[in-house]
Design an enzyme around this catalytic site. Structure first.
Site, PDB file in Angstrom:
ATOM      1  CB  SER A 136      -0.900   0.014   1.237  1.00  0.00           C
ATOM      2  OG  SER A 136      -1.739  -1.108   1.244  1.00  0.00           O
ATOM      3  CE  LYS A 164      -4.589  -1.522   1.744  1.00  0.00           C
ATOM      4  NZ  LYS A 164      -5.041  -2.744   2.390  1.00  0.00           N
ATOM      5  CE  LYS A 171       2.153   1.654   4.701  1.00  0.00           C
ATOM      6  NZ  LYS A 171       1.522   0.878   3.607  1.00  0.00           N
TER       7      LYS A 171
END
Length: 297
Positions: free
Chosen positions: A97, A172, A240
């Site tokens: 990701s 995502k 993150k």
């Protein structure tokens, strides 16, 4: 169709995904800095390589499953990296990701060497990585996607080409907003109910069949009641991801007030020493505010 598949990054998600590719009949060449993880996958039938370059030299399809943009960039573009060893016509599938910007940059660099690239991040966490039923959102050229579908279906169940390079990782980011804000909303409700003194298990059974029911509710409420915060998707990884969400959103002019609040909750949990916990630990942020613990009655 069986392929020679390289796999770089054998962490919580990567290790079970690589094992599923072996079960699907693919020949696997693996690399990770964690030698124990490499040994586990080699015992299952994979071959170990000593660098990303060496993985690429031996593979038709090279998968990366790494923590963040900087790691993917280093493994693809760096010294002894994938593009130093990749053959023309091979395909890199980045299942990490990362940011859409970095994903598009890497695809452009790969194209200069005649190497195809897809961004194909996953959703479903460790349980779905283990049973091979991940949802995979893919960005890239349709012909490249079609050429590696058998590999993607070796690790996932719902595989969707969303658009061109960068579109998979953008999907995502949207996914991560929904999942993590869902956990936060659920946590507020659980802490309210716990402080009010009602039986949380009975409340869960009462609401899970209605509109409040969700895959998140069913995955996380039992974990919270068991006080099980072993990471399937860690605070670190989701911090993150939500940082990437906010950076991307601000770049293109999209204010995200709830996501920005969520980012602060993650930073608070990090300071509180919960960085390695599962993201279900969001509930502990709310428990601290209300001085109550969500547990079985």
């Amino acid at each position: 169709m069986e392929r020679r598949v390289g796999f770089i990054g054998l962490g919580i998600m990567g290790k079970p995904m690589s094992l599923n590719l072996i079960k699907a009949g693919h020949t696997l060449i693996v690399f990770d800095l964690n030698q124990d993880a490499v040994n586990t996958v080699v015992e299952a039938g994979a071959t170990a390589a000593h660098s990303p370059k060496e993985v690429a030299e031996q593979s038709d399809v090279i998968i990366t499953m790494l923590p963040a943009s900087k790691h993917v960039r280093e493994v693809v573009l760096g010294e002894n990296g994938i593009l130093e060893g990749a053959k023309e016509g091979s395909v890199i599938i980045d299942m990490s990701s990362i940011t859409p910007e970095v994903s598009r940059e890497l695809a452009a660099e790969a194209a200069k060497k005649g190497v195809g690239m897809l961004d194909a991040p996953v959703s479903g966490g460790e349980p779905k990585a283990i049973d091979g039923t991940l949802a995979i959102m893919v960005g890239g050229k349709e012909d490249v996607f079609e050429s590696v579908k058998s590999v993607l279906y070796g690790v996932g169940k719902d595989v969707t080409l969303v658009g061109d390079n960068g579109c998979g990782v953008t999907a995502k980011l949207a996914n991560q907003i929904i999942v993590n804000l869902n956990i936060a909303a659920m946590s507020e409700a659980l802490v309210l109910a716990a402080k009010a003194g009602i039986d949380i298990e009975k409340m869960y059974q009462a609401i899970r069949g209605g509109l409040a029911g969700s895959a998140v509710l069913d995955a996380k409420v039992p974990m919270i009641l068991d006080r099980n915060f072993v990471a399937g998707g860690s605070i670190a990884i989701n911090l993150k991801d939500i940082t990437n969400v906010m950076d991307t959103a601000h770049e293109i002019g999209v204010p995200l007030p709830l996501s920005s609040q969520l980012l602060e909750i993650f930073h608070s949990l990090k300071v509180d020493g919960k960085i390695k916990d599962d993201h279900g630990s969001i509930v502990r942020y709310y428990e601290k505010l209300a001085n109550v613990e969500v547990k079985r009655g």
